[in-house]
Design a protein around this motif. Structure first.
Motif, mmCIF file in Angstrom:
data_model
loop_
_atom_site.group_PDB
_atom_site.id
_atom_site.type_symbol
_atom_site.label_atom_id
_atom_site.label_comp_id
_atom_site.label_asym_id
_atom_site.label_seq_id
_atom_site.Cartn_x
_atom_site.Cartn_y
_atom_site.Cartn_z
ATOM 1 N N GLY A 78 0.822 -1.209 0.000
ATOM 2 C CA GLY A 78 0.000 0.000 0.000
ATOM 3 C C GLY A 78 0.855 1.257 0.000
ATOM 4 O O GLY A 78 2.087 1.225 -0.112
ATOM 5 N N LEU A 79 0.169 2.402 0.136
ATOM 6 C CA LEU A 79 0.822 3.708 0.126
ATOM 7 C C LEU A 79 0.656 4.474 1.429
ATOM 8 O O LEU A 79 1.391 5.430 1.666
ATOM 9 C CB LEU A 79 0.268 4.563 -1.029
ATOM 10 N N GLU A 80 -0.301 4.091 2.258
ATOM 11 C CA GLU A 80 -0.592 4.857 3.468
ATOM 12 C C GLU A 80 0.465 4.608 4.535
ATOM 13 O O GLU A 80 0.939 3.482 4.719
ATOM 14 C CB GLU A 80 -1.981 4.495 4.009
ATOM 15 N N ARG A 81 0.812 5.672 5.238
ATOM 16 C CA ARG A 81 1.739 5.616 6.361
ATOM 17 C C ARG A 81 1.096 6.304 7.550
ATOM 18 O O ARG A 81 0.337 7.262 7.377
ATOM 19 C CB ARG A 81 3.073 6.276 6.005
ATOM 20 N N PRO A 82 1.365 5.862 8.765
ATOM 21 C CA PRO A 82 0.705 6.445 9.947
ATOM 22 C C PRO A 82 1.054 7.918 10.100
ATOM 23 O O PRO A 82 2.195 8.345 9.869
ATOM 24 C CB PRO A 82 1.256 5.613 11.109
ATOM 25 N N GLY A 83 0.053 8.684 10.510
ATOM 26 C CA GLY A 83 0.233 10.096 10.794
ATOM 27 C C GLY A 83 -0.153 10.406 12.227
ATOM 28 O O GLY A 83 -0.439 9.517 13.030
ATOM 29 N N GLN A 84 -0.163 11.676 12.531
ATOM 30 C CA GLN A 84 -0.497 12.102 13.890
ATOM 31 C C GLN A 84 -1.921 11.691 14.243
ATOM 32 O O GLN A 84 -2.851 11.892 13.455
ATOM 33 C CB GLN A 84 -0.340 13.629 13.996
#
Length: 520
Positions: free
Chosen positions: A57-63
């Motif tokens: 995938g492309l999503e990465r954890p954010g705040q």
């Protein structure tokens, strides 16, 4: 490209010298992660991450995102540092980013990982305490918390997170202490004649193996962070509702024992919502989306009774667009027909006093993208029923736009629609004033098509399809057709995805190829 032989002449064989390797990336392609790649995760360059397994995938954890991670501590050298990580070995944790729930070095690495990725994280032992990097709002609202950098930050590290100042100073002190001990060992070895070389002295390190198992994105919907949502199920459309649109949603308070959600059909901006902060949530949702909305006492005073924060399980079933469609004056229509312009935008040059408006409500949406414009000379196929009563017989009409065969308000209504869309229009008396254009030689006649098999289909396309949804007052069924009200289905085409667009016919019907020659 031809290859060259030993004698310098070109041969017929193809050259293989320009073939790229298997892991080659060109300048116009994004770089791809590979096993063994090492990345810097902090601005001071102290935290490194080595990829053991590439994620997807492309999503990465954010705040403020919710993550599920597996952490296994491999090394922790410092003895005087508080060691909360001793309880994290090979354990699966469900935490929220930015809330000081993970070791600082681990959260540095998780912010740049993808779902399914396994990486080995290395950093100073001081970064083993539970803390969160300084990013976003925390970095803006706390002045003087950035640690001083000994040298200029490299360009590739400028947008990486920063460690809190106290922890960064502790890691720097450990590094300075190690450098002094290393220098002392070198000096002692030089003084001893024939002594052995000094042993390698390393600063206290922290190493852990981290796997990102799951990611749930959290969207902050207001500047004061009083309204946020956590996505549970993604929607199936690109469009989102606006103020004054009719939305149908179900709502359940997760803090109560209520099992069945309550269903609502309200008009955004006009009707009172169960929670005032819910307006921001509905405006950000797509059709079919489900989320967990968090409302604080700032957004809703009633949340104070729930301990300051209330969590709601919200599902947006569908929504209907409400709009005003301008009906240009006859003079503007004539100018647009001569210039071959778009009838839907021809009223922009006219004065607001001479333009009347139709009230429009979507019955079911049309195509996702508007890939066509209805201009003068376009041939349209339209199904319509006069009035809002359910017993009104539908008609299938065909005409050429801009030739004056139908009233101008009807052409304005069709020009505002998408392919396969069905809508309800209410035309005031001023919009209905004036007859259609005069007849002339070469004019395309208005055709009323008689296709018996299409009547049940048109009836369903022009009906208020959701039986569980309360129809707005604009569409209340009357015993007699109201003047100036009509239901229109524009350009219907057979499509296997009609169920996603809201059309509820049971058996699709393919129009005959010679439909233009049928009828009156």
């Amino acid at each position: 490209m031809a290859a060259k032989a030993d004698n310098g002449e070109e041969s017929d064989g193809l050259s293989t010298s320009s073939e790229p390797p298997l892991d080659w990336n060109s300048d116009d392609e994004p770089p791809q992660d590979q096993e063994g790649d090492e990345h810097t995760c902090s601005r001071d360059g102290a935290v490194k991450r080595t990829i053991c397994k590439v994620g997807r995938g492309l999503e990465r954890p954010g705040q403020y995102d919710f993550v599920r991670v597996r952490v296994e501590v491999l090394q922790l050298d410092s003895e005087d540092t508080v060691q909360p990580t001793a309880q994290l070995s090979a354990k699966v944790l469900n935490v929220q980013m930015g809330q000081d729930q993970l070791p600082l070095a681990v959260e540095f690495a998780v912010k740049s990982m993808r779902v399914g990725e396994i990486a080995e994280v290395r950093g100073p032992a001081a970064y083993s305490v539970k803390a969160s990097p300084l990013t976003g709002r925390r970095l803006r609202s706390q002045a003087g918390v950035l640690p001083k950098q000994a040298s200029k930050v490299p360009r590739s590290w400028r947008f990486t997170p920063v460690a809190p100042q106290a922890i960064a100073l502790k890691a720097k002190a450990d590094l300075d202490k190690t450098n002094k001990a290393r220098a002392a060992e070198v000096a002692n070895a030089a003084q001893r004649a024939g002594g052995s070389p000094p042993a390698s002295i390393m600063p206290p390190m922290y190493r852990a193996k981290v796997e990102l198992l799951e990611l749930q994105c959290v969207h902050i919907l207001t500047e004061d962070q009083s309204v946020s949502k956590r996505l549970v199920q993604a929607g199936r459309s690109r469009r989102q509702p606006r103020l004054d649109d009719v939305v149908t949603f179900s709502l359940k308070d997760t803090g109560t024992e209520e099992e069945t959600p309550t269903r609502y059909s309200l008009r955004l901006g006009e009707d009172k919502l169960p929670y005032p902060g819910l307006r921001h949530v509905l405006l950000s949702m797509k059709e079919g989306e489900r989320c967990i909305a968090c409302l604080s006492s700032v957004a809703d005073r009633d949340c104070a009774e729930h301990g300051g924060v209330v969590e709601l399980d919200v599902t947006l079933h569908r929504w209907r667009r409400r709009d005003l469609v301008p009906v240009p004056p006859i003079a503007d229509l004539a100018e647009s027909a001569m210039a071959g312009g778009d009838l839907h935008t021809s009223s922009s040059s006219s004065s607001s006093s001479s333009v009347t408006y139709l009230r429009k409500i979507e019955i079911h949406p049309g195509a996702e993208r508007r890939d066509h414009d209805i201009e003068a000379g376009s041939l349209v196929l339209v199904g319509l029923a006069p009035g809002c009563a359910q017993h009104s017989a539908p008609m299938l009409l065909s005409w050429r736009v801009g030739e004056g065969t139908v009233p101008r308000y009807l052409e304005a209504a069709v020009a505002s629609m998408r392919l396969a869309e069905g809508s309800f229009f209410e035309a005031p008396a001023a919009a209905r004033a004036g007859p259609p254009g005069p007849s002339y030689d070469g004019q395309t006649p208005l055709r009323k098509l008689h296709i018996a098999d299409l009547e049940p289909l048109l009836t369903k396309l022009l009906a208020w399809s959701d039986a569980n949804e309360t129809r707005p007052d604009d569409m209340t069924a009357n015993t007699e057709d109201s003047p100036g009200k009509l239901r229109v289905a524009h350009g219907y085409a057979n499509d296997a995805n009609d169920a996603k667009r809201g059309s509820h016919h049971e058996q699709p019907y393919q129009l005959p190829a010679d439909w233009a020659a049928i009828g009156e």
